[in-house]
Scaffold this active site. Structure first.
Site, mmCIF file in Angstrom:
data_model
loop_
_atom_site.group_PDB
_atom_site.id
_atom_site.type_symbol
_atom_site.label_atom_id
_atom_site.label_comp_id
_atom_site.label_asym_id
_atom_site.label_seq_id
_atom_site.Cartn_x
_atom_site.Cartn_y
_atom_site.Cartn_z
ATOM 1 N N CYS A 192 -2.537 -3.355 -1.066
ATOM 2 C CA CYS A 192 -2.544 -4.443 -2.065
ATOM 3 C C CYS A 192 -1.846 -5.686 -1.498
ATOM 4 O O CYS A 192 -2.416 -6.357 -0.652
ATOM 5 C CB CYS A 192 -1.919 -3.978 -3.369
ATOM 6 S SG CYS A 192 -2.262 -5.081 -4.750
ATOM 7 N N HIS A 221 -3.927 1.429 -4.613
ATOM 8 C CA HIS A 221 -2.585 2.007 -4.488
ATOM 9 C C HIS A 221 -2.597 3.529 -4.365
ATOM 10 O O HIS A 221 -2.386 4.229 -5.362
ATOM 11 C CB HIS A 221 -1.751 1.622 -5.713
ATOM 12 C CG HIS A 221 -1.454 0.161 -5.797
ATOM 13 N ND1 HIS A 221 -0.497 -0.442 -5.027
ATOM 14 C CD2 HIS A 221 -2.001 -0.821 -6.540
ATOM 15 C CE1 HIS A 221 -0.457 -1.730 -5.292
ATOM 16 N NE2 HIS A 221 -1.368 -1.994 -6.206
ATOM 17 N N GLU A 260 -0.325 5.309 -3.372
ATOM 18 C CA GLU A 260 1.027 5.814 -3.667
ATOM 19 C C GLU A 260 1.208 6.086 -5.167
ATOM 20 O O GLU A 260 2.228 6.637 -5.562
ATOM 21 C CB GLU A 260 2.093 4.834 -3.146
ATOM 22 C CG GLU A 260 2.315 3.559 -3.962
ATOM 23 C CD GLU A 260 1.250 2.472 -3.760
ATOM 24 O OE1 GLU A 260 0.196 2.769 -3.144
ATOM 25 O OE2 GLU A 260 1.475 1.348 -4.241
#
Lengths: 188, 303
Positions: free
Chosen positions: A77, A170, A172
């Protein structure tokens, strides 16, 4: 394997947790000296303008650029924006190391943030559940760049150029660790 | 809404994941109150990770009195056009129509805020009904989990806004974080009773005990005026900092804003904190909370 996570602002703890769970040693990077011992670096999501200003004020821009030119670096990002060669905004500091053109906030505002199942080259047959938050897009990629994923609209949301990796979403934020494993293979 | 039609088939917007996710991207950052597009640009240039657009900062709301409401959408929109970072705006507690208007405007986050005059003395907004995420204030764990139960995607301490006195933010941060530490030591039987005693949904109490932290991002707010105040809140364990009146009511807003941003990133580095604390000009004058009349405090608003 010692992986750094740029910890100036944003979702760095989430990356750190996934990388540790996969067996990596993780260092939070806030100063240039923190980069020395690293085998690879993750530039996390956050606000790219904030990260750029802090990196400039604390003398990190050139050390980060030098690092990314030779060692495995992954931007998610805001990190993807940071790696790009061109973002169409002159006054925002970026590393300009990866041959992609990136459009910030490409989907609109927060109410346009979304999640979607995405097939990704190199991760096997199973799609990856990708979370896009005020996300950027790559609108162009150079000949050296291997495009790993596109939305159905054909826009580029994951790409690799040698030891450099960029994702607009994302990994994560979801329990699927395949994208992090992919990066650790690059850093090995 | 302002969707530009870039979405692929099967894409889901407005989910809990993306609402909580934006707050995760704001972590380690500073969210600044701004009243004009010019303020917003100063905040962005200083490294703010988001701005809160409002007509009057809390110190002025306090000084001027009267009913404090949602700001003029036109004024908020001008700020949205001035910066590329996320823009938040406040609605009154329980005023779900103000929230509908802010969502229609395309705001990135709504603060259901005790700084404005409450519109409902019993009910907060059912925030699950909205695609736009909400942040809400709290003084303790029970209040935080009630707000999350109603759909808040981010939590902040209430502090005592508009005073420049950090003592209440410290009190609220210590209350929430201390309660979570005690929660982690409880067995399951005790969790049921604890949930009842703090008037919080059991499932969220259990989730918090398992995670060892709130299930959403938790910022400090209310009375932060210096880089040292901001680093104090970070060292206590908060995820980031809101600064309201502290910046634009000070002598040199641009310099102070930048110093507070740097203090939040380098909150564990006393040498850098020393350097960023030098020559910032006058801090906001402030009000000592311990000398205030109970009726003048706004942190008690919210239920």
């Amino acid at each position: 394997m010692n992986i750094g996570v740029l910890a100036l602002q944003g979702a760095f703890i989430e990356h750190e947790a996934v990388l540790r769970a996969l067996g990596a040693t993780v260092t939070q990077v806030r100063l240039a000296a923190d980069l020395e011992p690293l085998d690879g670096l993750v530039i996390p999501g956050g606000e790219s303008t904030t990260i750029g200003k802090l990196a400039t004020n604390f003398g990190l821009m050139q050390p980060l650029r030098d690092f990314a030119q030779t060692r495995p670096t992954w931007g998610t990002c805001a990190g993807m924006i940071f790696l790009a060669k061109d973002i169409g905004i002159d006054r925002q500091p970026i590393l300009s190391v990866m041959d992609i053109t990136v459009n910030r906030n490409a989907f609109g505002r927060q109410i346009d943030s979304f999640e979607v199942d995405l097939p990704i080259k190199g991760l096997g047959a199973l799609p990856f559940h990708a979370v896009f938050i005020r996300a950027p897009l790559a609108t162009a990629a150079g000949p050296e760049v291997d495009v790993l994923a596109r939305l159905e609209t054909q826009q580029i949301v994951a790409a690799r150029q040698g030891h450099l990796l960029a994702t607009a979403f994302h990994p994560e934020l979801t329990p699927d660790t395949r994208m992090h494993e992919y990066f650790l293979r690059l850093a090995r | 809404m302002t969707s530009n039609g870039n979405h692929a088939d099967g894409a889901q917007t407005g989910s809990e994941k993306v609402k909580r996710g934006l707050a995760q991207m704001l972590k380690g950052g500073v969210i600044m109150d701004v009243v004009t597009p010019e303020h917003a640009r100063i905040a962005e240039d200083a490294g703010a990770c988001a701005v809160m657009a409002l007509e009057r900062v809390p110190a002025d709301i306090r000084a001027q009195g009267g009913v404090a409401r949602m700001s003029d959408p036109d004024m908020i929109e001008q700020i949205m056009q001035a910066v590329t970072i996320p823009v938040m705006a406040k609605c009154r507690i329980g005023h779900f129509v103000e929230a509908q208007i802010l969502q229609a405007l395309g705001i990135d986050y709504i603060d259901e805020s005790e700084v404005l005059t409450p519109a409902d003395e019993e009910h907060h907004i059912n925030k699950h009904q909205f695609a736009v995420p909400f942040v809400c204030g709290c003084r303790n764990l029970g209040e935080a989990l009630r707000r999350i139960g109603e759909g808040a995607a981010m939590i902040r301490t209430k502090g005592e806004a508009g005073t420049g006195d950090v003592v209440e933010a410290v009190r609220h941060a210590r209350a929430v974080l201390g309660e979570i530490r005690r929660l982690k030591a409880m067995d399951e039987d005790e969790l049921f009773t604890y949930a009842k005693n703090i008037q919080a949904p059991y499932a969220l109490v259990k989730e918090t005990a398992e995670l060892g932290r709130l299930p959403v991002v938790n910022f400090a707010a209310g009375g932060v005026a210096t880089p040292a105040d901001a680093a104090l809140m970070m060292q206590l364990g908060m995820d980031g900092v809101f600064v309201g009146s502290g910046i634009f009511k000070s002598g040199d807003p641009a310099k102070r804003a930048k110093a507070i941003v740097e203090a939040v990133t380098y909150y564990q580095n006393p040498e850098i904190l020393l350097n960023v604390s030098r020559n910032l000009g006058e801090a906001m004058v402030g009000i000592n909370v311990s000398a205030m009349a109970e009726g003048d405090k706004i942190a008690t608003r919210g239920w």
